[in-house]
Motif scaffolding. Sequence first.
Motif, PDB file in Angstrom:
ATOM      1  N   UNK A  88       3.170   3.725   1.929  1.00 19.48           N
ATOM      2  CA  UNK A  88       2.814   2.776   1.145  1.00 19.48           C
ATOM      3  C   UNK A  88       1.505   1.959   1.789  1.00 19.48           C
ATOM      4  N   UNK A  89       0.580   1.649   0.889  1.00 22.66           N
ATOM      5  CA  UNK A  89      -0.420   0.761   1.417  1.00 22.66           C
ATOM      6  C   UNK A  89      -0.201  -0.592   1.256  1.00 22.66           C
ATOM      7  N   UNK A 102      -6.989  -3.816  -1.687  1.00 22.68           N
ATOM      8  CA  UNK A 102      -8.156  -4.502  -2.083  1.00 22.68           C
ATOM      9  C   UNK A 102      -9.523  -4.021  -1.541  1.00 22.68           C
ATOM     10  N   UNK A 103      -9.612  -3.488  -0.170  1.00 24.62           N
ATOM     11  CA  UNK A 103     -10.315  -2.948   0.651  1.00 24.62           C
ATOM     12  C   UNK A 103     -10.855  -1.537  -0.039  1.00 24.62           C
ATOM     13  N   UNK A 128      -2.675   9.205  -3.618  1.00 26.24           N
ATOM     14  CA  UNK A 128      -2.115   8.001  -3.069  1.00 26.24           C
ATOM     15  C   UNK A 128      -2.501   6.834  -3.562  1.00 26.24           C
ATOM     16  N   UNK A 129      -2.036   5.541  -3.429  1.00 23.24           N
ATOM     17  CA  UNK A 129      -2.342   4.410  -3.939  1.00 23.24           C
ATOM     18  C   UNK A 129      -3.867   3.944  -3.437  1.00 23.24           C
ATOM     19  N   UNK A 146      -9.384   2.918  -5.203  1.00 21.82           N
ATOM     20  CA  UNK A 146     -10.645   3.306  -5.039  1.00 21.82           C
ATOM     21  C   UNK A 146     -11.292   3.741  -6.285  1.00 21.82           C
ATOM     22  N   UNK A 147     -10.573   4.422  -7.058  1.00 18.77           N
ATOM     23  CA  UNK A 147     -11.026   4.717  -8.574  1.00 18.77           C
ATOM     24  C   UNK A 147     -11.276   3.718  -9.409  1.00 18.77           C
ATOM     25  N   UNK A 148     -10.097   2.709  -9.299  1.00 19.87           N
ATOM     26  CA  UNK A 148     -10.252   1.597 -10.263  1.00 19.87           C
ATOM     27  C   UNK A 148     -11.349   0.775  -9.797  1.00 19.87           C
ATOM     28  N   UNK A 149     -11.499   0.610  -8.445  1.00 18.85           N
ATOM     29  CA  UNK A 149     -13.052  -0.250  -7.870  1.00 18.85           C
ATOM     30  C   UNK A 149     -14.222   0.502  -8.435  1.00 18.85           C
TER      31      UNK A 149
END
Lengths: 84, 143
Positions: free
Chosen positions: B10-11, B17-18, B66-67, B72-75
Amino acid sequence: MELQMVGAACIGLVWGSLLAAVARQVRRPVWSALWLSLATLLVAATLALVAGSSWILIGFASAVATAAWLQAGWYQELRKKRSS
Amino acid sequence: MADPVQAEAVATNLQLAGAGSFGAIIGWYVYYINRYRRGDVQFSDIVTLVGAIGGSAVLALFPARGDLFGAYGVGLAVGFFGYFIILSGLVAKSRKFNSDWFLDGRRKRLDLDEYIPSDEEVRAQTRPGMGITDDPFKPKVEG
């Protein structure tokens, strides 16, 4: 919907939009753009397999279809402006 | 390939955010690089951009399924489409451009007191050479 699904779909969306933008800039014959599109689709499919998420392909297809639809509409409008 | 044990971990919110911020910067630059690319389109252009978006280096950083990969994809999408939205806003606000600029590059002529600087001028303004003679910080030699 889980975060990784949304993220994978977002990656596919960016990828498809990028392909649409690049294909638009191709100055050579149409087959060249088609070849570029097919090759990119293959790479996208490979990544989807590696990443284990078909959402990449779903996002990719959605972006390409949306870009094609938008551009067709814009060009139609442009043609109307030129003819009037 | 992603490590399944690591992918299932779990992240924390900070990590998410990073990863999202990292993706946003990459997405912004992908749009920027494609916009200012010179020359004819090559297949290698696509390969380079695709490598930046979702290549093995990214999968090594953010394990698939993974989350962090999701963040990363959303960002990435936020950065990429954010550039386009801001560009569209600037075009809508400008007196000299409209949406036709996106299609065939048309724009209004410059006013008499306006000009577009050449690449050399822009480079000289932002990156002065080492051998400049009018360096304001250089100590003046008397006599």
